[in-house]
Design a protein around this motif. Structure first.
Motif, PDB file in Angstrom:
ATOM      1  N   ASN A 156      -6.239   5.756 -11.871  1.00  0.00           N
ATOM      2  CA  ASN A 156      -4.813   5.569 -11.555  1.00  0.00           C
ATOM      3  C   ASN A 156      -4.257   6.832 -10.894  1.00  0.00           C
ATOM      4  O   ASN A 156      -4.842   7.916 -10.975  1.00  0.00           O
ATOM      5  N   ASP A 216      -3.382  -1.641  -8.820  1.00  0.00           N
ATOM      6  CA  ASP A 216      -4.434  -0.675  -8.499  1.00  0.00           C
ATOM      7  C   ASP A 216      -3.921   0.110  -7.297  1.00  0.00           C
ATOM      8  O   ASP A 216      -3.924  -0.383  -6.162  1.00  0.00           O
ATOM      9  N   LYS A 217      -3.456   1.333  -7.530  1.00  0.00           N
ATOM     10  CA  LYS A 217      -2.792   2.084  -6.456  1.00  0.00           C
ATOM     11  C   LYS A 217      -3.776   2.552  -5.382  1.00  0.00           C
ATOM     12  O   LYS A 217      -3.388   2.726  -4.239  1.00  0.00           O
ATOM     13  N   PHE A 218      -5.042   2.770  -5.751  1.00  0.00           N
ATOM     14  CA  PHE A 218      -6.018   3.117  -4.710  1.00  0.00           C
ATOM     15  C   PHE A 218      -6.110   1.976  -3.699  1.00  0.00           C
ATOM     16  O   PHE A 218      -6.135   2.199  -2.495  1.00  0.00           O
ATOM     17  N   GLU A 219      -6.157   0.737  -4.232  1.00  0.00           N
ATOM     18  CA  GLU A 219      -6.234  -0.441  -3.349  1.00  0.00           C
ATOM     19  C   GLU A 219      -4.937  -0.606  -2.576  1.00  0.00           C
ATOM     20  O   GLU A 219      -4.922  -0.739  -1.356  1.00  0.00           O
ATOM     21  N   SER A 220      -3.818  -0.597  -3.299  1.00  0.00           N
ATOM     22  CA  SER A 220      -2.510  -0.886  -2.696  1.00  0.00           C
ATOM     23  C   SER A 220      -2.166   0.078  -1.575  1.00  0.00           C
ATOM     24  O   SER A 220      -1.555  -0.315  -0.587  1.00  0.00           O
ATOM     25  N   GLY A 249      -4.392   2.149   0.013  1.00  0.00           N
ATOM     26  CA  GLY A 249      -5.523   2.446   0.884  1.00  0.00           C
ATOM     27  C   GLY A 249      -6.042   3.868   0.731  1.00  0.00           C
ATOM     28  O   GLY A 249      -6.406   4.516   1.718  1.00  0.00           O
ATOM     29  N   LYS A 265     -10.466   2.433 -15.555  1.00  0.00           N
ATOM     30  CA  LYS A 265      -9.414   2.251 -14.551  1.00  0.00           C
ATOM     31  C   LYS A 265      -8.916   3.596 -14.049  1.00  0.00           C
ATOM     32  O   LYS A 265      -8.438   4.417 -14.836  1.00  0.00           O
ATOM     33  N   THR A 289       3.280   6.970   0.940  1.00  0.00           N
ATOM     34  CA  THR A 289       2.323   6.733  -0.150  1.00  0.00           C
ATOM     35  C   THR A 289       2.758   7.465  -1.415  1.00  0.00           C
ATOM     36  O   THR A 289       2.655   6.942  -2.527  1.00  0.00           O
ATOM     37  N   THR A 318      -8.723   6.774  -0.868  1.00  0.00           N
ATOM     38  CA  THR A 318     -10.162   6.837  -1.112  1.00  0.00           C
ATOM     39  C   THR A 318     -10.455   7.713  -2.315  1.00  0.00           C
ATOM     40  O   THR A 318     -10.054   8.882  -2.345  1.00  0.00           O
ATOM     41  N   ARG A 319     -11.151   7.158  -3.310  1.00  0.00           N
ATOM     42  CA  ARG A 319     -11.496   7.990  -4.468  1.00  0.00           C
ATOM     43  C   ARG A 319     -12.835   8.678  -4.232  1.00  0.00           C
ATOM     44  O   ARG A 319     -13.773   8.074  -3.728  1.00  0.00           O
TER      45      ARG A 319
END
Ligand SMILES: Cc1cc2nc3c(=O)[nH]c(=O)nc-3n(C[C@H](O)[C@H](O)[C@H](O)COP(=O)(O)O)c2cc1C
Length: 178
Positions: free
Chosen positions: A32, A94-98, A100, A30, A81, A102-103
């Motif tokens: 984060n 999931d903060k990447f999702e929430s 938007g 995961k 953000t 990009t990892r």
């Protein structure tokens, strides 16, 4: 200047160095993100950064277990953000999702870079001697990435309780400090 007594609880807002950063970790599959403003430079090279990551944060366990993270530096354009990542926990979101974001895979550590940030510093935990007492980690920057197009970044500097200064004019003076 006519000074008045100032509450001790608000002193941190005077000395807050900034820029506010987004610390990324990856643990047990995961990734984060947490917002962090309590950090300080400790050494030029290799760059050492001291930072406080509260043991109430989900990121604390990941940082303690993996001993790796990335410090991503956002600009003021990302302010909502930045606050959002500080108001939510990776335990539930999931903060990447929430948000938007990009990892991007890092080259030396397991934690991801955030593409939207203008700089990203891959770090390893170099010293945890003050961790139990102050939640203080000493990080060594192993690799640094920067967007060369971003010459004078407009960074966020936290003054407490959601109040930020945005960096402005750059001035250049002769200085003995390198
Ligand atoms: C502007 C701002 C600065 C923050 N700075 C820190 C900090 O330096 N250290 C810290 O432990 N938490 C700090 N926080 C709080 C964490 O970001 C917050 O507790 C977050 O929810 C932790 O996420 P996590 O549980 O996913 O690790 C800050 C929050 C904001 C909004």
């Amino acid at each position: 200047m006519a000074k008045r007594v100032f509450p001790l609880s608000k002193v941190y807002g005077l000395l807050e160095p900034g820029p506010v950063v987004l610390l990324t970790t990856a643990h047990k599959g995961k990734a984060n993100i947490m917002t962090m403003s309590w950090h300080t430079m400790l050494e030029f090279e290799p760059p050492l950064v001291g930072c406080v990551v509260s043991n109430r944060d989900f990121s604390f366990d990941a940082l303690k277990a993996t001993r790796q993270c990335v410090l991503n530096i956002p600009t003021a354009a990302m302010a909502p953000t930045v606050v959002g990542c500080g108001n939510t926990s990776g335990r539930r979101v999931d903060k990447f999702e929430s948000f938007g974001l990009t990892r991007v895979p890092a080259s030396l550590v397991g934690a991801p870079l955030i593409a939207e940030c203008y700089a990203s510093l891959e770090c390893r935990v170099a010293d945890t001697r003050l961790m139990n007492r102050y939640n203080f980690f000493v990080l060594e920057v192993l690799k640094a990435w920067i967007d060369p197009a971003c010459k004078d970044p407009c960074t966020l500097h936290h003054r407490g309780r959601g109040v930020f200064m945005v960096s402005g004019e750059t001035i250049r003076l002769p200085s003995k400090m390198r």
